[in-house]
Design a protein around this motif. Structure first.
Motif, PDB file in Angstrom:
ATOM      1  N   ASN A 169      -1.709   5.923   4.035  1.00 12.51           N
ATOM      2  CA  ASN A 169      -1.917   7.358   4.213  1.00 12.51           C
ATOM      3  C   ASN A 169      -2.639   7.643   5.520  1.00 12.51           C
ATOM      4  N   MET A 170      -2.262   8.744   6.164  1.00 11.63           N
ATOM      5  CA  MET A 170      -2.951   9.199   7.369  1.00 11.63           C
ATOM      6  C   MET A 170      -4.022  10.200   6.949  1.00 11.63           C
ATOM      7  N   LYS A 171      -5.221  10.066   7.508  1.00  9.86           N
ATOM      8  CA  LYS A 171      -6.305  10.985   7.173  1.00  9.86           C
ATOM      9  C   LYS A 171      -7.101  11.288   8.438  1.00  9.86           C
ATOM     10  N   CYS A 172      -7.468  12.541   8.638  1.00  8.90           N
ATOM     11  CA  CYS A 172      -8.300  12.935   9.782  1.00  8.90           C
ATOM     12  C   CYS A 172      -9.768  12.733   9.436  1.00  8.90           C
ATOM     13  N   VAL A 173     -10.501  12.173  10.378  1.00  7.40           N
ATOM     14  CA  VAL A 173     -11.933  11.928  10.197  1.00  7.40           C
ATOM     15  C   VAL A 173     -12.662  12.298  11.482  1.00  7.40           C
ATOM     16  N   GLY A 174     -13.932  12.679  11.333  1.00 10.17           N
ATOM     17  CA  GLY A 174     -14.720  13.100  12.480  1.00 10.17           C
ATOM     18  C   GLY A 174     -16.026  12.343  12.587  1.00 10.17           C
ATOM     19  N   PRO A 175     -16.948  12.845  13.429  1.00  9.76           N
ATOM     20  CA  PRO A 175     -18.209  12.160  13.706  1.00  9.76           C
ATOM     21  C   PRO A 175     -18.985  11.803  12.438  1.00  9.76           C
ATOM     22  N   GLY A 176     -19.473  10.575  12.420  1.00  4.12           N
ATOM     23  CA  GLY A 176     -20.245  10.081  11.288  1.00  4.12           C
ATOM     24  C   GLY A 176     -19.400   9.442  10.202  1.00  4.12           C
ATOM     25  N   SER A 177     -18.098   9.633  10.255  1.00  4.42           N
ATOM     26  CA  SER A 177     -17.218   9.043   9.246  1.00  4.42           C
ATOM     27  C   SER A 177     -17.103   7.539   9.462  1.00  4.42           C
ATOM     28  N   VAL A 178     -16.845   6.840   8.357  1.00  9.66           N
ATOM     29  CA  VAL A 178     -16.701   5.384   8.391  1.00  9.66           C
ATOM     30  C   VAL A 178     -15.347   5.021   7.791  1.00  9.66           C
ATOM     31  N   VAL A 179     -14.622   4.148   8.472  1.00 13.88           N
ATOM     32  CA  VAL A 179     -13.324   3.670   8.003  1.00 13.88           C
ATOM     33  C   VAL A 179     -13.445   2.161   7.793  1.00 13.88           C
ATOM     34  N   PHE A 180     -13.032   1.685   6.624  1.00 17.58           N
ATOM     35  CA  PHE A 180     -12.975   0.250   6.367  1.00 17.58           C
ATOM     36  C   PHE A 180     -11.515  -0.171   6.326  1.00 17.58           C
ATOM     37  N   GLN A 181     -11.174  -1.150   7.144  1.00 15.88           N
ATOM     38  CA  GLN A 181      -9.813  -1.691   7.155  1.00 15.88           C
ATOM     39  C   GLN A 181      -9.858  -3.073   6.504  1.00 15.88           C
ATOM     40  N   ALA A 182      -9.221  -3.216   5.348  1.00  9.99           N
ATOM     41  CA  ALA A 182      -9.217  -4.471   4.607  1.00  9.99           C
ATOM     42  C   ALA A 182      -8.300  -5.498   5.269  1.00  9.99           C
ATOM     43  N   SER A 183      -8.503  -6.725   4.906  1.00  7.13           N
ATOM     44  CA  SER A 183      -7.717  -7.840   5.425  1.00  7.13           C
ATOM     45  C   SER A 183      -6.232  -7.645   5.137  1.00  7.13           C
ATOM     46  N   ASN A 184      -5.417  -7.876   6.180  1.00  7.23           N
ATOM     47  CA  ASN A 184      -3.953  -7.876   6.075  1.00  7.23           C
ATOM     48  C   ASN A 184      -3.357  -6.579   5.549  1.00  7.23           C
ATOM     49  N   GLN A 185      -4.006  -5.443   5.842  1.00  9.96           N
ATOM     50  CA  GLN A 185      -3.430  -4.139   5.501  1.00  9.96           C
ATOM     51  C   GLN A 185      -3.105  -3.389   6.793  1.00  9.96           C
ATOM     52  N   MET A 186      -1.958  -2.721   6.808  1.00 12.48           N
ATOM     53  CA  MET A 186      -1.545  -1.963   7.991  1.00 12.48           C
ATOM     54  C   MET A 186      -2.564  -0.869   8.288  1.00 12.48           C
ATOM     55  N   HIS A 187      -2.888  -0.728   9.583  1.00 13.36           N
ATOM     56  CA  HIS A 187      -3.834   0.309   9.987  1.00 13.36           C
ATOM     57  C   HIS A 187      -3.595   0.711  11.443  1.00 13.36           C
ATOM     58  N   SER A 188      -4.077   1.894  11.776  1.00 16.73           N
ATOM     59  CA  SER A 188      -4.015   2.400  13.155  1.00 16.73           C
ATOM     60  C   SER A 188      -5.014   3.539  13.295  1.00 16.73           C
ATOM     61  N   ILE A 189      -5.289   3.891  14.536  1.00 19.65           N
ATOM     62  CA  ILE A 189      -6.207   4.998  14.868  1.00 19.65           C
ATOM     63  C   ILE A 189      -5.564   5.801  16.002  1.00 19.65           C
ATOM     64  N   LYS A 190      -5.602   7.132  15.874  1.00 14.90           N
ATOM     65  CA  LYS A 190      -5.086   8.010  16.932  1.00 14.90           C
ATOM     66  C   LYS A 190      -6.051   9.161  17.126  1.00 14.90           C
ATOM     67  N   ASN A 191      -6.283   9.528  18.377  1.00 11.99           N
ATOM     68  CA  ASN A 191      -7.106  10.691  18.699  1.00 11.99           C
ATOM     69  C   ASN A 191      -6.218  11.928  18.569  1.00 11.99           C
ATOM     70  N   VAL A 192      -6.504  12.760  17.567  1.00 10.87           N
ATOM     71  CA  VAL A 192      -5.714  13.970  17.349  1.00 10.87           C
ATOM     72  C   VAL A 192      -6.458  15.227  17.820  1.00 10.87           C
ATOM     73  N   GLY A 193      -7.586  15.029  18.500  1.00 14.31           N
ATOM     74  CA  GLY A 193      -8.352  16.156  19.022  1.00 14.31           C
ATOM     75  C   GLY A 193      -7.943  16.520  20.434  1.00 14.31           C
TER      76      GLY A 193
END
Length: 146
Positions: free
Chosen positions: A103-127
Motif C-alpha cells: 500500500n502507498m501511504k503519505c507521511v510527513g515530519p516526525g513519521s516513522v516507517v519500518f521496512q521489514a526484511s524482503n518486503q517490497m518498498h519505495s519512497i517518493k517525495n510527493v510534496g
C-alpha cells in the motif's frame, strides 16, 4: 647450508609477519560516537542529496548504516525493491509517499516507517519542496552478501 641462526631468523620473521596479518585483519567496530550534522558533507545525487553518517560493523551487527537523504520534489529514491536487511526511516521534513505492505501511504515530519526484511518498498517525495529523511538499516549476523 642452513644454520640454526637462519632457522631462528626465519621463524621470528614468520611469527611477526603472521601477527601483523592476523592483527591487521580485524575489523574495527563502530564505537560510541557523535555525528554532527554540520560535519557530514551532503553529496549531490540525480534526485537530491545524501549525507552518509556511518556504515560499519558493531559489537552485535555485521553492519549498521545511517544516512540522510534529501529528495527533490517529485523524485523517488529508487524503484520499488526488497533486500534482507531491515530499515527504519524517520521523516525530518516534507511529504513522502511510502510503499509498505503493498500500500502507498503519505507521511510527513516526525513519521516513522519500518521496512521489514524482503518486503517490497519505495519512497517518493510527493510534496512541492525537498523532503529529508533519516535511514537506519542493519545486517544481522549472516545476512550480508559476501
Amino acid at each position: 647450508m642452513i644454520t640454526k641462526r637462519d632457522i631462528t631468523v626465519a621463524a621470528v620473521t614468520m611469527g611477526l609477519t603472521m601477527s601483523f596479518v592476523i592483527g591487521g585483519s580485524k575489523i574495527k567496530n563502530l564505537d560510541s560516537s557523535i555525528f554532527d550534522w554540520n560535519d557530514i558533507p551532503a553529496k549531490e545525487t540525480k534526485t537530491g542529496s545524501v549525507r552518509t553518517f556511518f556504515r560499519s560493523s558493531t559489537a552485535t551487527l555485521d553492519e549498521l548504516e545511517c544516512h540522510v537523504t534529501t529528495l527533490n520534489a517529485g523524485e523517488s529514491s529508487h524503484p520499488p525493491h526488497k533486500h534482507p536487511e531491515e530499515e527504519v526511516i524517520i521523516i525530518k521534513e516534507g511529504t513522502l509517499e511510502a510503499l509498505v505492505n503493498g500500500n502507498m501511504k503519505c507521511v510527513g515530519p516526525g513519521s516513522v516507517v519500518f521496512q521489514a526484511s524482503n518486503q517490497m518498498h519505495s519512497i517518493k517525495n510527493v510534496g512541492n519542496s525537498p523532503a529529508t529523511y533519516h535511514v537506519f538499516s542493519w545486517h544481522s549476523p549472516g545476512t550480508m552478501k559476501k
